[in-house]
Scaffold this motif. Structure first.
Motif, PDB file in Angstrom:
ATOM      1  N   TYR A 312      -3.453 -10.489  30.939  1.00 57.21           N
ATOM      2  CA  TYR A 312      -3.104  -9.325  30.180  1.00 57.21           C
ATOM      3  C   TYR A 312      -3.145  -8.117  31.165  1.00 57.21           C
ATOM      4  O   TYR A 312      -4.153  -7.725  31.529  1.00 57.21           O
ATOM      5  N   GLU A 313      -2.157  -7.684  31.350  1.00 50.93           N
ATOM      6  CA  GLU A 313      -1.736  -6.401  32.205  1.00 50.93           C
ATOM      7  C   GLU A 313      -2.419  -5.169  31.708  1.00 50.93           C
ATOM      8  O   GLU A 313      -2.407  -4.110  32.502  1.00 50.93           O
ATOM      9  N   ASN A 314      -2.523  -4.915  30.335  1.00 51.31           N
ATOM     10  CA  ASN A 314      -2.856  -3.912  29.786  1.00 51.31           C
ATOM     11  C   ASN A 314      -4.016  -3.971  28.926  1.00 51.31           C
ATOM     12  O   ASN A 314      -4.152  -3.742  27.762  1.00 51.31           O
ATOM     13  N   TYR A 316      -8.323  -3.215  28.544  1.00 49.48           N
ATOM     14  CA  TYR A 316      -9.054  -2.033  28.573  1.00 49.48           C
ATOM     15  C   TYR A 316     -10.632  -2.398  28.503  1.00 49.48           C
ATOM     16  O   TYR A 316     -10.848  -3.150  27.618  1.00 49.48           O
ATOM     17  N   MET A 521      -5.104   5.732  32.853  1.00 56.65           N
ATOM     18  CA  MET A 521      -4.867   4.530  32.478  1.00 56.65           C
ATOM     19  C   MET A 521      -5.604   3.527  33.450  1.00 56.65           C
ATOM     20  O   MET A 521      -6.430   2.360  33.225  1.00 56.65           O
ATOM     21  N   GLN A 525      -8.420   0.523  33.071  1.00 54.63           N
ATOM     22  CA  GLN A 525      -7.978  -0.826  32.927  1.00 54.63           C
ATOM     23  C   GLN A 525      -8.742  -1.751  33.604  1.00 54.63           C
ATOM     24  O   GLN A 525      -9.186  -1.388  34.954  1.00 54.63           O
ATOM     25  N   SER A 542       1.846  -8.095  28.231  1.00 56.68           N
ATOM     26  CA  SER A 542       1.738  -6.886  28.235  1.00 56.68           C
ATOM     27  C   SER A 542       1.324  -6.076  26.934  1.00 56.68           C
ATOM     28  O   SER A 542       1.111  -4.817  26.933  1.00 56.68           O
ATOM     29  N   ALA A 544      -1.335  -4.472  24.386  1.00 62.47           N
ATOM     30  CA  ALA A 544      -2.771  -3.487  24.760  1.00 62.47           C
ATOM     31  C   ALA A 544      -3.778  -4.301  24.144  1.00 62.47           C
ATOM     32  O   ALA A 544      -3.515  -4.710  23.222  1.00 62.47           O
ATOM     33  N   THR A 588      -5.574   3.784  22.797  1.00 65.54           N
ATOM     34  CA  THR A 588      -4.113   3.244  23.204  1.00 65.54           C
ATOM     35  C   THR A 588      -3.728   2.132  22.068  1.00 65.54           C
ATOM     36  O   THR A 588      -4.514   1.530  21.663  1.00 65.54           O
ATOM     37  N   GLY A 590      -0.503   0.621  23.344  1.00 66.19           N
ATOM     38  CA  GLY A 590       0.358   0.050  24.115  1.00 66.19           C
ATOM     39  C   GLY A 590       1.716   0.747  23.767  1.00 66.19           C
ATOM     40  O   GLY A 590       2.509   0.853  24.657  1.00 66.19           O
ATOM     41  N   TYR A 593      -0.319   6.508  24.260  1.00 66.52           N
ATOM     42  CA  TYR A 593      -2.012   6.608  24.760  1.00 66.52           C
ATOM     43  C   TYR A 593      -2.470   7.989  24.432  1.00 66.52           C
ATOM     44  O   TYR A 593      -1.745   9.059  24.934  1.00 66.52           O
ATOM     45  N   LEU A 610       4.212   5.850  25.886  1.00 61.10           N
ATOM     46  CA  LEU A 610       4.054   5.179  27.008  1.00 61.10           C
ATOM     47  C   LEU A 610       5.292   4.361  27.644  1.00 61.10           C
ATOM     48  O   LEU A 610       5.596   3.766  28.620  1.00 61.10           O
TER      49      LEU A 610
END
Ligand code: GP9
Ligand code: MN
Length: 651
Positions: A312-314, A316, A521, A525, A542, A544, A588, A590, A593, A610
């Motif tokens: 998961y690249e987003n 937190y 961000m 992250q 991708s 969030a 956020t 996704g 934000y 975003l």
């Protein structure tokens, strides 16, 4: 005059003896707990002597001597007011109580390297472990805590029978003496405490992440006083009264949320019966994943995992002051951390729907691993409450390569697997890594990267991260070798940001333009890797998500019913956007934000789109802001009001 002075001293003899005896005992306690009481060199006494005349007590702030005397005075000054037999009988009772407390603390300390806190006593079964080994924990020399009583009890009994008094000063004199004792006591306490606060701030006393750290500053009496005060404050004085309508709102919110958690996905139950292994990495941000410095990959092993896991690249972190403990709490209990202090310390005795307990009820053998003091963040108390069957702390690991504070993550992971392979399957292992802890200056032999162009903490951080990456790589290899890789849901994520505001270097490594939004961000992250048996679902995701989503997602994969659970996170496998709220008002989903203003005023916050990465009209974030806020408030009520327990009883 002299006669008067002698009479005064004689009248207060019981009090003086009491003061000396308790000071000696506290000294003894400090010795047994390896704590500095007075500096041992001769200069100390010389300096101390001088200090007495100059009124500068700085030299006493080094050990617990001054503050211990101060605490005894504050604790007992009022006995000076008591006349007749009450005076010495009360002092004797105080002596007995304090001696037993010290003894109990010491026995407890030998087992847990911690002191007895109210939070421990509030959890009845916590002290259970100690019962079997109690005989081994008591030493003959502990008699020293009681030896004076052999003398004082007969004396006091004799004086009592003979109706003797020792203090027959006038009420006025007694009052002045008691007042003076109190004032001196307060001065002796406030000096060292104020000097500590001036240097390091007051967080230690307000947040308390480690009982022993408080004790090292306040002494034993001070520690207990503060502990009782904090507990009473949280549970009685400032106990949040949760109004009926708030309770109803919470119930309603969960009802809807539980429905949402039941939404099917193609992943539902696909990993039923598999092991679960969670690896929480210390201060592990995401900005260096798949990035290079001076042509070298910073995290080559994690980069390889991108090919075979769900990444998961987003993702937190959502932690607050409770740092590592907050991350653990978010991941296992799926509630938000508190805005001040750590739930692990403040509310370790409340009921939670926790992953270890749920898994254990579903036939899993569950264990937490962390190669550091078990009492740090009150872990052993909380772990016991949330249903971990085992907790392996520092003393349970074999000596090995030291990297950072303690045993490095490489041997730490390997030794954890050594233990897990002996478990009944399925197991749930929760590994809390530590090597990449601030200030990141791992031992020179593990600094392998060429970090030319970077300096100080940032350069050290890159080295530490590179070491941890190697540790994870070796762990994955080992799991494959043991035949566990496809039998386990494997997770790796960071606990919180690295806490350094080197925005330029961070953004440079991430190859991003230096804008406030990117910096914000990136700092929040953390990476999130999840490996499902046979690489199912592998790829880059991708939407969030945050730490609070971990437990519900795992339960969904395992096919365990979540419809009655009080977990606030979402199932990450559902693709619809959901709010990822941060403790201090930012969030956020996704799509936008929102960065909260320091004064928590919605209108003063900043709303970003975003897609365009541009600031937009703040009202575009309004309804989601209030949704996020509602979640935080409900979460606080659930924790401080012990509502999970209440709701379950009503069911
Ligand atoms: C120590 C470790 C500390 O047990 O959890 O980490 P921190 O909370 O300071 O990040
Ligand atoms: Mn941490």
């Amino acid at each position: 005059m002299l006669k008067k002075a002698t009479h005064f001293l004689k009248s207060n003899i019981a009090f003086v003896v009491f003061l000396i005896v308790i000071t000696v005992k506290l000294h003894l306690f400090a010795k047994y707990t390896d704590t500095l009481f007075v500096l041992k060199d001769a200069a100390y006494f010389k300096e101390a002597f001088k200090a007495l005349f100059k009124g500068n007590f700085e030299v006493f702030y080094e050990g617990l001597f001054l503050i211990s005397i101060g605490s005894i005075l504050v604790l007992s000054f009022w006995t000076i007011l008591l006349k007749g037999r009450k005076h010495y009988v009360t002092l004797l009772i105080l002596d007995v109580i304090i001696s037993f407390l010290m003894f109990a603390d010491l026995v407890y300390y030998r087992y847990f390297q911690d002191l007895l806190s109210v939070s421990v006593l509030a959890q009845a079964n916590q002290t259970g472990d100690i019962k079997d080994s109690i005989i081994d924990l008591i030493k003959t020399s502990d008699i020293l805590f009681f030896i004076d009583l052999l003398l004082f009890i007969p004396i006091v009994v004799y004086l009592f029978i003979k109706k003797k008094t020792v203090n027959n000063l006038s009420f006025m004199t007694r009052s002045i003496t008691a007042g003076a004792a109190l004032v001196i006591g307060i001065l002796f306490i406030s000096g060292p405490i104020q000097s500590y606060i001036d240097k390091y701030g007051n967080q230690l006393f307000t947040q308390n992440w480690y009982n022993m750290a408080v004790y090292y500053r306040t002494g034993l009496i001070g520690f207990h006083a503060l502990d009782v005060y904090n507990y009473v404050d949280d549970h009685f004085i400032n106990k949040k009264v949760i109004a009926e309508d708030q309770e109803e709102a919470a119930k309603k919110w969960f009802k809807e949320h539980q429905q949402k958690l039941m939404e099917p996905t193609p992943f539902a139950g696909t990993a039923a019966g598999k092991n679960v292994l969670i690896v929480q990495l210390e201060a592990f941000n995401n900005f260096f994943i798949n990035k290079k410095v001076n042509g070298q990959e910073i995290t080559p092993n994690l980069n390889r995992l991108l090919e075979e896991t769900m990444y998961y690249e987003n993702f937190y972190h959502q932690t607050a002051q409770g740092r590592t403990s907050d991350a653990e709490f978010l991941a296992n209990e799926s509630l938000y951390p508190l805005s001040s202090g750590s739930v692990y310390v403040r509310f370790a005795d409340k009921e939670y729907d926790a992953l270890p307990r749920i898994l254990s009820e579903n036939g899993y053998e569950t264990a937490a691993f962390h190669s550091y003091e078990k009492s740090f963040w009150n872990r052993y108390v909380m772990y016991n409450n949330i249903g971990f069957n085992h907790f392996y702390g520092e003393s349970d690991f074999e000596p090995g390569e030291i990297a950072g504070w303690t045993l490095g993550d490489r041997p730490f992971f390997q030794q954890a697997v050594d233990k897990l392979v002996t478990f009944e399957k399925p197991f749930y292992g929760f590994l809390v890594a530590l090597t990449s802890h601030h200030p990141y200056n791992i031992q020179a032999e593990y600094q392998k990267l060429n970090v030319e162009g970077y300096e100080g903490v940032f350069a050290n951080y890159l080295h530490a991260v590179h070491y941890v990456d190697q540790a994870v790589g070796e762990l994955v290899e080992r799991l494959k070798k043991e035949g566990l890789w496809d039998e386990t849901i494997f997770l790796a994520y960071g606990d919180h940001d690295y806490g350094v505001e080197e925005y330029e270097w961070m953004l440079g490594v991430a190859e991003l333009e230096n804008t406030p939004l990117h910096a914000e961000m990136l700092l929040n992250q953390i990476p999130f890797f999840m490996h499902l048996p046979h690489d199912e679902g592998k790829g880059i995701y991708s939407q969030a998500a945050g730490q609070i989503d971990i437990a519900p997602t795992i339960l969904h994969l395992l096919g365990i019913d979540t419809s009655q659970l009080y977990m606030m996170g979402n199932n990450m496998l559902v693709e619809d956007p959901h709010i990822v709220a941060f403790r201090y008002g930012s969030f956020t989903d996704g799509q936008v934000y929102f960065k909260a203003s320091p004064e928590f005023l919605f209108e003063k916050g900043t709303c970003y789109d975003l897609e365009s990465m541009e600031e937009i009209e703040v009202n575009a974030c309004r309804s989601r802001y209030f949704d996020a806020r509602e979640q935080l408030l409900i979460s606080d009520d659930m924790i401080t009001g012990n509502l999970i327990k209440k709701f379950k009883k009503e069911q």
